[in-house]
Scaffold this active site. Structure first.
Site, PDB file in Angstrom:
ATOM      1  N   LYS A   1       0.821  -1.210   0.000  1.00  0.00           N
ATOM      2  CA  LYS A   1       0.000   0.000   0.000  1.00  0.00           C
ATOM      3  C   LYS A   1       0.857   1.264   0.000  1.00  0.00           C
ATOM      4  O   LYS A   1       2.062   1.226   0.234  1.00  0.00           O
ATOM      5  CB  LYS A   1      -0.961  -0.021   1.193  1.00  0.00           C
ATOM      6  CG  LYS A   1      -2.084  -1.035   1.017  1.00  0.00           C
ATOM      7  CD  LYS A   1      -3.122  -0.965   2.111  1.00  0.00           C
ATOM      8  CE  LYS A   1      -4.295  -1.896   1.806  1.00  0.00           C
ATOM      9  NZ  LYS A   1      -5.312  -1.912   2.889  1.00  0.00           N
TER      10      LYS A   1
ATOM     11  N   ARG B   1      -3.270 -10.070   5.346  1.00  0.00           N
ATOM     12  CA  ARG B   1      -3.679 -10.138   3.942  1.00  0.00           C
ATOM     13  C   ARG B   1      -2.551  -9.592   3.073  1.00  0.00           C
ATOM     14  O   ARG B   1      -2.202  -8.407   3.187  1.00  0.00           O
ATOM     15  CB  ARG B   1      -4.965  -9.331   3.742  1.00  0.00           C
ATOM     16  CG  ARG B   1      -5.546  -9.359   2.338  1.00  0.00           C
ATOM     17  CD  ARG B   1      -6.814  -8.511   2.282  1.00  0.00           C
ATOM     18  NE  ARG B   1      -7.436  -8.540   0.959  1.00  0.00           N
ATOM     19  CZ  ARG B   1      -7.112  -7.718  -0.038  1.00  0.00           C
ATOM     20  NH1 ARG B   1      -6.165  -6.801   0.139  1.00  0.00           N
ATOM     21  NH2 ARG B   1      -7.738  -7.809  -1.202  1.00  0.00           N
TER      22      ARG B   1
END
Length: 279
Positions: free
Chosen positions: A222, A256
Site C-alpha cells: 500500500k 492479507r
C-alpha cells in the site's frame, strides 16, 4: 477471544498468525499483478499462493484502490465466479472481497467461506445477505468512498473513531443474530487515512480495542509502504513484510498479502524467535 473463527466450510484456529493470499481478478489492480484478471491465470496464481503457504485466499473482482471506478455486480460476478468454481477443491477457505449484497448472496451460493466488506456491511441488504450463512465476516473501516477517500481524510482522533465505527457495526450484526465467532475486524489501512494516521494505527493497534474480536490486517504494497520507502507497488516487498510482522507483533491474527511465500517465511521465523517452537 475465541481461539477459532467460523469460516464457512472451515473453522480456523487463530493460535498462530494466518496468511491470506490476495487474488485480484481485475484489470486495474494497483499492485501491478493485472495479468491475473483472466480466470485461468487467477486460478493458477491462487494455487501457487497455496503452495507458497497461504492459509486463506481473498478473491476480488473490483479494484478498491484510491480513485477506482465502480464495477457493476454483473461484471464483478462474471470475473470471480469462474475463479471460485476453479478453487472450491483447493483445500483452503475462499474469501470474496465485495460490498454488494447481490454479489454476497451469489458467491455464498457458490460455496464461498468468507465475505470481506470494505463498507463494513453498511449497504442496504448486506447483513441480510450473510446472516443466515456460516461464512466468516470481515468488517472494515473506511472513511468516504474509494473514488474520493484519499483526497482529504480528517479525524479528531483516528484511533477512537475507528474503534467506535467497528463496534457500532459489530453491535448491529450481533443484534441481527450473527454469532460473534464469525466476525473479524479490519481497521482499514489506506482507506481514508493519511500515511501518518496509518502508521499511528499500526503502532497502536492494541489501543483500538478489539473487545475480544480478532484482527485482519492488510498493508501489503500500500501507499503507506511507498511513503516510507519511496518504492513503487511492485517493489514494496521488504516494507510490506516489515509491516506485516509489526502487525503480528501487535496482535494481528490474519495478514492479507500479495507476497505469500516471503510473508510465511518471515512469520515462521518471528514465531520461532518469540515462542521457541519450530513448525
Amino acid at each position: 477471544m475465541s481461539s477459532n473463527l467460523v469460516c464457512g466450510r472451515f473453522e480456523l484456529t487463530l493460535e498462530r498468525p494466518l496468511v491470506m493470499g490476495i487474488v485480484n481478478v481485475t484489470p486495474d489492480s494497483f499492485s501491478n499483478i493485472s495479468t491475473h484478471h483472466s480466470p485461468d491465470f487467477a486460478i493458477a496464481h491462487a494455487r501457487q499462493l497455496i503452495a507458497d503457504g497461504a492459509d486463506i485466499l481473498d478473491i476480488g473482482g473490483e479494484s478498491t484502490r484510491p480513485g477506482a471506478e465502480p464495477v457493476s455486480a454483473a461484471d464483478e460476478l462474471q470475473r470471480i465466479l469462474p475463479v471460485i468454481d476453479g478453487l472450491l477443491d483447493a483445500g483452503v477457505p475462499l474469501s470474496v472481497d465485495t460490498f454488494k449484497p447481490e454479489v454476497m448472496r451469489r458467491v455464498l451460493d457458490a460455496g464461498v467461506d468468507m465475505i470481506n466488506d470494505i463498507y463494513g456491511f453498511r449497504r442496504e441488504g448486506a447483513i441480510e445477505a450473510v446472516s443466515d450463512s456460516r461464512c466468516g465476516l470481515c468488517v472494515m473501516h473506511m472513511q468516504g468512498e474509494p473514488t474520493t477517500m484519499q483526497r482529504a481524510p480528517r479525524y479528531d482522533d483516528v484511533l477512537h473513531e475507528v474503534h467506535d465505527f467497528l463496534h457500532e457495526r459489530v453491535q448491529v450484526m450481533r443484534d441481527a443474530g450473527i454469532d460473534r465467532g464469525r466476525i473479524i475486524l479490519d481497521p482499514g489501512f489506506g482507506f481514508g487515512k493519511t500515511p501518518q494516521q496509518n502508521y499511528l494505527m499500526l503502532q497502536r493497534l492494541g489501543d483500538i480495542d478489539g473487545k475480544g474480536y480478532p484482527w485482519l490486517i492488510g498493508v501489503s504494497r500500500k501507499s503507506m509502504i511507498g511513503h516510507v520507502t519511496g518504492r513503487l507497488p511492485a517493489d514494496r516487498l521488504g516494507g510490506s513484510v516489515a509491516a506485516a510482522l509489526a502487525a503480528v507483533a501487535r496482535g494481528a491474527h490474519i495478514i492479507r498479502v500479495h507476497d505469500v511465500a516471503a510473508t510465511v517465511d518471515a512469520v515462521k521465523v518471528w514465531q520461532a524467535i518469540e515462542t521457541g517452537k519450530f513448525i
